[in-house]
Enzyme design. Structure first.
Site, mmCIF file in Angstrom:
data_model
loop_
_atom_site.group_PDB
_atom_site.id
_atom_site.type_symbol
_atom_site.label_atom_id
_atom_site.label_comp_id
_atom_site.label_asym_id
_atom_site.label_seq_id
_atom_site.Cartn_x
_atom_site.Cartn_y
_atom_site.Cartn_z
ATOM 1 N N SER A 143 7.036 2.974 7.910
ATOM 2 C CA SER A 143 7.052 2.294 9.203
ATOM 3 C C SER A 143 7.076 3.352 10.284
ATOM 4 C CB SER A 143 8.308 1.420 9.338
ATOM 5 O OG SER A 143 8.443 0.982 10.680
ATOM 6 N N TYR A 163 17.362 1.200 8.746
ATOM 7 C CA TYR A 163 15.944 0.913 8.431
ATOM 8 C C TYR A 163 15.094 2.184 8.599
ATOM 9 C CZ TYR A 163 11.360 -1.357 8.692
ATOM 10 O OH TYR A 163 10.056 -1.719 8.482
HETATM 11 N N1 LIG Z 1 5.974 -6.279 10.307
HETATM 12 C C1 LIG Z 1 6.047 -5.088 10.893
HETATM 13 O O1 LIG Z 1 5.956 -4.958 12.130
HETATM 14 C C2 LIG Z 1 6.232 -3.852 10.074
HETATM 15 C C3 LIG Z 1 6.073 -2.602 10.700
HETATM 16 C C4 LIG Z 1 6.242 -1.466 9.927
HETATM 17 C C5 LIG Z 1 6.524 -1.551 8.588
HETATM 18 N N2 LIG Z 1 6.668 -2.791 8.010
HETATM 19 C C6 LIG Z 1 6.965 -2.838 6.588
HETATM 20 O O2 LIG Z 1 5.960 -3.615 5.952
HETATM 21 C C7 LIG Z 1 6.517 -4.337 4.852
HETATM 22 C C8 LIG Z 1 6.270 -5.822 4.994
HETATM 23 O O3 LIG Z 1 6.662 -6.257 6.277
HETATM 24 P P1 LIG Z 1 6.703 -7.834 6.619
HETATM 25 O O4 LIG Z 1 6.737 -7.952 8.084
HETATM 26 O O5 LIG Z 1 5.668 -8.537 5.841
HETATM 27 O O6 LIG Z 1 8.164 -8.152 6.035
HETATM 28 P P2 LIG Z 1 8.811 -9.452 5.377
HETATM 29 O O7 LIG Z 1 10.279 -9.262 5.495
HETATM 30 O O8 LIG Z 1 8.188 -10.673 5.932
HETATM 31 O O9 LIG Z 1 8.370 -9.362 3.832
HETATM 32 C C9 LIG Z 1 9.083 -8.584 2.906
HETATM 33 C C10 LIG Z 1 8.891 -9.177 1.528
HETATM 34 O O10 LIG Z 1 9.650 -8.371 0.620
HETATM 35 C C11 LIG Z 1 10.381 -9.224 -0.256
HETATM 36 N N3 LIG Z 1 11.587 -8.523 -0.723
HETATM 37 C C12 LIG Z 1 12.701 -8.217 -0.016
HETATM 38 N N4 LIG Z 1 13.603 -7.625 -0.812
HETATM 39 C C13 LIG Z 1 13.046 -7.550 -2.053
HETATM 40 C C14 LIG Z 1 13.490 -7.034 -3.290
HETATM 41 N N5 LIG Z 1 14.710 -6.499 -3.450
HETATM 42 N N6 LIG Z 1 12.659 -7.107 -4.371
HETATM 43 C C15 LIG Z 1 11.426 -7.661 -4.238
HETATM 44 N N7 LIG Z 1 10.955 -8.176 -3.097
HETATM 45 C C16 LIG Z 1 11.766 -8.118 -2.000
HETATM 46 C C17 LIG Z 1 10.719 -10.441 0.590
HETATM 47 O O11 LIG Z 1 11.034 -11.569 -0.245
HETATM 48 C C18 LIG Z 1 9.427 -10.612 1.389
HETATM 49 O O12 LIG Z 1 8.486 -11.414 0.691
HETATM 50 C C19 LIG Z 1 7.980 -3.917 4.798
HETATM 51 O O13 LIG Z 1 8.111 -2.789 3.960
HETATM 52 C C20 LIG Z 1 8.267 -3.518 6.228
HETATM 53 O O14 LIG Z 1 9.360 -2.627 6.304
HETATM 54 C C21 LIG Z 1 6.526 -3.933 8.719
#
Ligand SMILES: NC(=O)c1ccc[n+]([C@@H]2O[C@H](COP(=O)([O-])OP(=O)(O)OC[C@H]3O[C@@H](n4cnc5c(N)ncnc54)[C@H](O)[C@@H]3O)[C@@H](O)[C@H]2O)c1
Length: 259
Positions: A143, A163
């Site tokens: 991220s 985070y």
């Molecule tokens: N959305 C953003 O702006 C953004 C920006 C930078 C990085 N990210 C990263 O991208 C990824 C996805 O983001 P998102 O917005 O779709 O997040 P989200 O929280 O909607 O999705 C995360 C998914 O991971 C699953 N999860 C959580 N803990 C788990 C575990 N212990 N084992 C297996 N699955 C697990 C959840 O059930 C969910 O389906 C994450 O790694 C997040 O840190 C997101």
């Protein structure tokens, strides 16, 4: 026209919603066979079923990425079903239900368990198969939060920066893994997304912060949609990136410019 990933066996953790779900859709569209891996069986099953209805070869595998036993079982299940593992995207993280106000040691450890150890365990579980094949691509999901060093207001106690530091640790892990696995044909690269309009972001990122990032700091002045990240993941999974390893690719409209 054939997709860019015909037959590629891909595991995507955290694929029950958000960015992981978008990756799963795009990989299926490119001809990959996809394991939708997630902690959430209801949403995960629903995503896999929708992909199958559209003609894709996808199935759900339940995994808690912070459990060594689970990650090993996930890899074994995929091998049993598809016979190989070409790509793994370690996208699962504690994000949508994160508590940005909890700076306790216990909570920092919990975030590390999933975001960092979960990435390491997932990579470790799939590595033997990739090494045996002499080929594989692991794409970690970090991220831009790993690089944005805004001060966090606090009274007495130093914040944990939970985070952000777990994502920075995953970037470092990606580099170490890449350095140690190239001789076996296994590549490790990280995608660093900027603010992406998933349900999770809408829930946890205050609008003022989002506006500040998009209009104050990004070169391309719009937030990302999950689909904006998919082309980079396809590229890093494909042979077009055969000589790319150990890199962080920021897909963020120019928010962070590494170099
Ligand atoms: N959305 C953003 O702006 C953004 C920006 C930078 C990085 N990210 C990263 O991208 C990824 C996805 O983001 P998102 O917005 O779709 O997040 P989200 O929280 O909607 O999705 C995360 C998914 O991971 C699953 N999860 C959580 N803990 C788990 C575990 N212990 N084992 C297996 N699955 C697990 C959840 O059930 C969910 O389906 C994450 O790694 C997040 O840190 C997101």
């Amino acid at each position: 026209m054939a997709g860019r990933l015909e037959g590629n066996v891909t595991i995507i953790t955290g694929a029950a919603q958000g960015i992981g779900e978008a990756y799963a859709r795009r990989f299926i569209a490119e001809g990959a066979r996809v394991a939708v891996a997630d902690l959430n069986p209801d949403k995960g099953e629903a995503v896999a079923e929708a992909l199958r209805k559209e003609g894709g070869d996808a199935f759900f595998v339940r995994v808690d990425v912070s459990s060594e036993e689970d990650t090993k079982r996930m890899a074994a299940t995929v091998l049993e079903r598809f016979g190989r593992i070409d790509t793994t995207i370690t996208n699962a993280a504690i994000y949508h239900d994160i508590d940005n106000l909890d700076h306790s040691l216990a909570y920092l450890k919990k975030i590390f368990d999933v975001n960092y150890f979960g990435t390491w365990l997932t990579a470790r579980a799939v590595y033997p198969a990739m090494k045996k094949q002499g080929k594989g691509s692991v794409i970690t999901q970090i991220s831009d939060a790993a690089y944005l060093r805004f001060p966090i207001p606090h009274e007495d106690e130093l914040p944990s920066f939970h985070y952000s530091v777990t994502k920075a640790a995953v970037a470092s892990l990606t580099h170490f893994c890449a350095a140690s696995s190239g001789t076996h044909g296994v590549r490790f690269n990280a995608i660093s997304p900027g603010p992406t309009m998933t349900e999770a972001t809408l829930k946890i990122v205050p609008k003022a912060m989002l506006d500040m990032l998009v209009h104050g700091a990004m070169s391309i002045k719009r937030p990302l949609e999950a689909e904006d990240l998919c082309g980079t993941a396809v590229f890093l999974a494909s042979d077009d990136s055969a000589m790319i390893t150990g890199q962080v690719v920021c897909v963020d409209g120019g928010l962070i410019m590494l170099g």
